[in-house]
Design a protein around this motif. Structure first.
Motif: not given
Length: 337
Positions: A146-173
């Motif tokens: 996992a440490f090694l994977y996190g340091r592999l180079r990202v492709r030079r081009k991409a069409d989308f960046v997807v950010v995964l959610g992880s929950g909100l606090i106080n319902g909206s923050t």
């Protein structure tokens, strides 16, 4: 040099496998086996050389191993206590503490079996020791790769960046953990844009029972409030877990561009398991991680490892059954002796 041939072969298999598909847990296991074979070859050469220093080196390795187990146990115990104080009591927050107690229990069982030498204790100690070695090996493989994977180079081009959610606090923050993902998503988006692309950023997360709005909407609002262009944000607001995050985001990307490439953003402790899930749902892209608070990382890593064990439960059940049979065999052999 023949003693190092298995290690060299396994390392070659590892390199080829990573080049073909980096999002495989088998890569981690093959790398771990290569390291074990290399260490075994090194120890064999040391003993076979007949050097006067060989016994000293072997004893030094045993002492270092024992000290490492002791330090790890203390670290897990202290981290478990800190997690309970900072994050509250919940089953997932107890993982560090439970791991420390499990290590102590195995050590106590091995010591008792060595002292009393009854057949039942010998069998139980053999099984417990085998299980401890098996899961420790898998955990080390997981952490290192996992440490090694996190340091592999990202492709030079991409069409989308997807950010995964992880929950909100106080319902909206947006909490700090999720804000870290969003900031990492902005950085990845900016880097891709500087390379001549114009990727769309997808915020992914549905609405939980204790939330006032979908996570993806709060995430998008957070980004836009910091100056991110609103026209480059898409919201995926149906998902309830990581697999759904990826499946529903995949549908959005395929609809917009069937031959898309993407970068998925989550926290660093979650990146490798998210990558395994992305491979399973056939996402075309790499997963990158954002920083996580130091006290949170050990417990979160144990949680991710546990989830991976569940994902590969058939293989693990077979291995555990074989180890338990070994314990039964040791019990039988001790009873006959």
């Amino acid at each position: 040099m023949v003693v190092y041939a298995p290690a060299a072969l396994l390392f070659l298999v590892f390199c080829v496998s990573v080049l073909r598909e980096r999002r495989k847990f088998s890569n981690a296991v093959v790398l771990g086996l290569a390291v074990l074979c290399a260490l075994a070859g090194l120890l064999y050469r040391l003993v076979d050389s007949g050097s006067a220093s060989a016994p000293f080196v072997l004893w030094a390795l045993l002492v270092l191993g024992a000290m490492a187990v002791l330090v790890l146990t203390c670290f897990l115990f202290l981290n478990g206590v800190r997690m309970l104080r900072k994050e509250g009591r919940s089953p997932t927050n107890l993982l560090s503490l439970l791991a420390a107690l499990a290590v102590l229990a195995v050590i106590a069982l091995l010591a008792t079996a060595a002292a009393l030498r009854t057949p039942l204790l010998i069998g139980a100690a053999t099984a417990a020791g085998g299980l401890a070695l098996y899961f420790s090996f898998l955990f080390l493989c997981f952490v290192c790769y996992a440490f090694l994977y996190g340091r592999l180079r990202v492709r030079r081009k991409a069409d989308f960046v997807v950010v995964l959610g992880s929950g909100l606090i106080n319902g909206s923050t947006v909490p700090p953990l999720l804000a870290s993902r969003l900031e990492r998503g902005r950085e990845v988006h900016a880097r891709l844009s500087r390379r001549g692309g114009s990727p769309v950023l997808i915020t992914s997360g549905g609405q939980g029972p204790d939330e006032d709005l979908p996570e993806s909407h709060a995430m998008a609002d957070h980004l836009i409030a910091q100056g991110f262009p609103a026209d480059l944000v898409r919201r995926e607001d149906r998902s309830r877990n990581t697999e759904e995050n990826l499946r529903y985001s995949k549908a959005i990307m395929e609809e917009a561009k069937p031959d898309y490439r993407c970068v998925v953003v989550t926290n660093n402790y979650h990146a490798f398991r998210a990558a395994l899930t992305a491979r399973r749902v056939r996402i075309r892209g790499q997963v990158v991680g954002s920083p996580t608070a130091a006290y949170f990382w050990p417990n979160a890593t144990l949680r991710e490892f546990t989830a991976i064990l569940v994902d590969y439960r058939r293989s693990n059940v077979v291995m555990c059954a074989l180890i338990l049979l070994g314990g039964v065999a040791a019990w039988w052999a001790a009873g006959r002796g």
